[in-house]
Design a protein around this motif. Structure first.
Motif, PDB file in Angstrom:
ATOM      1  N   MET A 109       0.979  -1.340  -0.230  1.00 28.80           N
ATOM      2  CA  MET A 109       0.127  -0.298  -0.231  1.00 28.80           C
ATOM      3  C   MET A 109       0.967   0.910  -0.113  1.00 28.80           C
ATOM      4  O   MET A 109       0.523   2.193  -0.606  1.00 28.80           O
ATOM      5  CB  MET A 109      -1.000  -0.088   1.194  1.00 28.80           C
ATOM      6  N   GLN A 110       1.795   1.619   0.643  1.00 32.69           N
ATOM      7  CA  GLN A 110       3.316   2.368   0.520  1.00 32.69           C
ATOM      8  C   GLN A 110       3.502   2.634  -0.486  1.00 32.69           C
ATOM      9  O   GLN A 110       3.889   3.616  -0.622  1.00 32.69           O
ATOM     10  CB  GLN A 110       3.412   2.744   2.087  1.00 32.69           C
ATOM     11  N   ALA A 111       4.116   1.316  -1.167  1.00 31.65           N
ATOM     12  CA  ALA A 111       4.382   1.709  -2.203  1.00 31.65           C
ATOM     13  C   ALA A 111       3.913   2.485  -2.985  1.00 31.65           C
ATOM     14  O   ALA A 111       4.444   3.223  -3.931  1.00 31.65           O
ATOM     15  CB  ALA A 111       5.161  -0.222  -2.465  1.00 31.65           C
ATOM     16  N   ILE A 112       2.735   1.703  -3.805  1.00 27.75           N
ATOM     17  CA  ILE A 112       1.391   2.014  -4.701  1.00 27.75           C
ATOM     18  C   ILE A 112       1.200   3.665  -4.534  1.00 27.75           C
ATOM     19  O   ILE A 112       1.821   4.396  -5.371  1.00 27.75           O
ATOM     20  CB  ILE A 112       0.687   1.166  -4.765  1.00 27.75           C
ATOM     21  N   GLY A 113       0.904   4.262  -3.206  1.00 28.01           N
ATOM     22  CA  GLY A 113       0.489   5.552  -2.607  1.00 28.01           C
ATOM     23  C   GLY A 113       1.725   6.730  -2.917  1.00 28.01           C
ATOM     24  O   GLY A 113       1.930   7.896  -3.005  1.00 28.01           O
ATOM     25  N   ARG A 114       3.342   5.746  -3.029  1.00 26.47           N
ATOM     26  CA  ARG A 114       4.482   6.782  -3.440  1.00 26.47           C
ATOM     27  C   ARG A 114       4.513   7.379  -4.758  1.00 26.47           C
ATOM     28  O   ARG A 114       4.622   8.582  -4.358  1.00 26.47           O
ATOM     29  CB  ARG A 114       5.780   6.104  -3.014  1.00 26.47           C
TER      30      ARG A 114
END
Length: 349
Positions: free
Chosen positions: A208-213
């Motif tokens: 989720m945090q990788a995509i949110g970056r």
């Protein structure tokens, strides 16, 4: 002779300094705050390349840990000739044999190792505060997670009790008694929560945090990891649908609450229920066939849990975003003053 008056200070031109470039923050960092899937922007390093670097380094750490495990397995195989046969059986059919505590530790342990591998990789690449991989508060909110776990456990117990009153999906088959059931029970209680948390840190934390970056809208961070999570569970159609619903609900809860705690609590209770019931029945908790009763139980657990957590949030809102203050550029130093030397008072006397 008249003493000349001292000359006034003459300002020197200020030295030309290179322009100070403040770190660029996304608009949501200061207006509304960073949601969970955007928390990488609050770390020391948040370049576009960091999610890829974390994945690469994390895989390297994980492979190194697996190599150490395999060394132990080779030693065990030398000491116990049957150990190699059991390992080969797992390679052909990765099922959880709850009557074999060693294999139970091996299968759960290989999943648990993903957690420290990701933690170390994230700390090295993104820097501090590493607690932002858990929640917007910069830490795992234990009290909130325990509250969610209690809600999930009560709901699971109620649904399980009701399911015993309904016709079973298939007639029960006799199973061989497990002489090591007490050992398996202890291992399940100790390891399944860690295995569930490890999966949440990878599929809802890292992904989720990788995509949110790269993508700001939360729908991308919630939905894009779902197929990967589904592919990691070898079930039939009903089972895959149930896993997909769980993944969507866990992603929503992570974004909605600003942390992994609610998703971890649901995952732990769901997995513990499955393992403990399978231990009592002498069956495989990862059996690929899912009946309609099991699907309905899972659907009601997920839907009811999400509704209860939403009710808890409305009664007592939980901080779910992190607002950053953009660093102010340093003040330019005052230009130095050059003073002409005052005339000697004794001159001309």
């Amino acid at each position: 002779m008249t003493t000349p008056a001292p000359l006034a200070p003459v300002p020197m031109p200020a030295p030309v300094a290179p322009p100070v470039v403040a770190p660029r923050l996304p608009a949501d960092a200061t207006a509304g705050g960073l949601a969970f899937h955007r928390l990488v922007f609050a770390r020391q390093r948040s370049g576009w390349w960091t999610p890829l670097a974390v994945a690469g380094l994390g895989i390297a750490f994980y492979c190194a840990m697996l190599a150490m495990v395999m060394v132990f397995m080779i030693v065990a195989a030398i000491a116990d000739p049957t150990f190699l046969d059991r390992m080969m059986a797992i390679a052909q059919d990765p099922a959880f044999n709850l009557g074999d505590p060693v294999m139970l530790v091996f299968l759960l342990g290989t999943i648990i190792l993903m957690w420290p591998a990701y933690l170390l990789a994230s700390l090295i690449i993104n820097g501090k505060p590493v607690g932002l991989i858990s929640s917007a508060a910069g830490r795992l909110r234990w009290r909130w997670m325990l509250m969610c776990g209690l809600v999930a456990a009560v709901l699971s117990a109620v649904l399980t009790g009701v399911s015993f009153l309904l016709p079973a999906d298939a007639p029960a088959t006799a199973s061989e008694p497990n002489p090591l059931w007490a050992v398996s029970l202890i291992l399940i209680v100790l390891l399944v929560p860690l295995q569930s948390a490890a999966e949440e840190y990878i599929f809802r934390g890292y992904l989720m945090q990788a995509i949110g970056r790269w993508l700001r809208h939360p729908a991308f961070a919630i939905l894009l990891p779902v197929p990967l999570f589904v592919l990691g569970h070898l079930y039939d159609v009903l089972g895959q649908i149930s896993v997909g619903l769980f993944a969507v609900a866990a992603g929503w809860l992570t974004w909605r609450t600003g942390g992994l705690e609610a998703a971890i609590a649901l995952h732990v209770v769901n997995n513990l229920s499955g393992f403990l019931l399978s231990l009592a029945a002498g069956s495989d908790p990862t059996a690929s066939t899912t009946g309609w009763l099991s699907f309905l139980w899972s659907f009601l657990l997920i839907g009811g849990y999400v509704a209860l957590v939403e009710g808890m949030l409305r009664r007592r809102p939980l901080p779910r975003t992190l607002i950053l203050t953009p660093p102010a550029p340093p003040a330019s130093p005052a230009p130095p003053m050059l003073s002409a030397p005052a005339a000697d008072a004794d001159a001309g006397r």
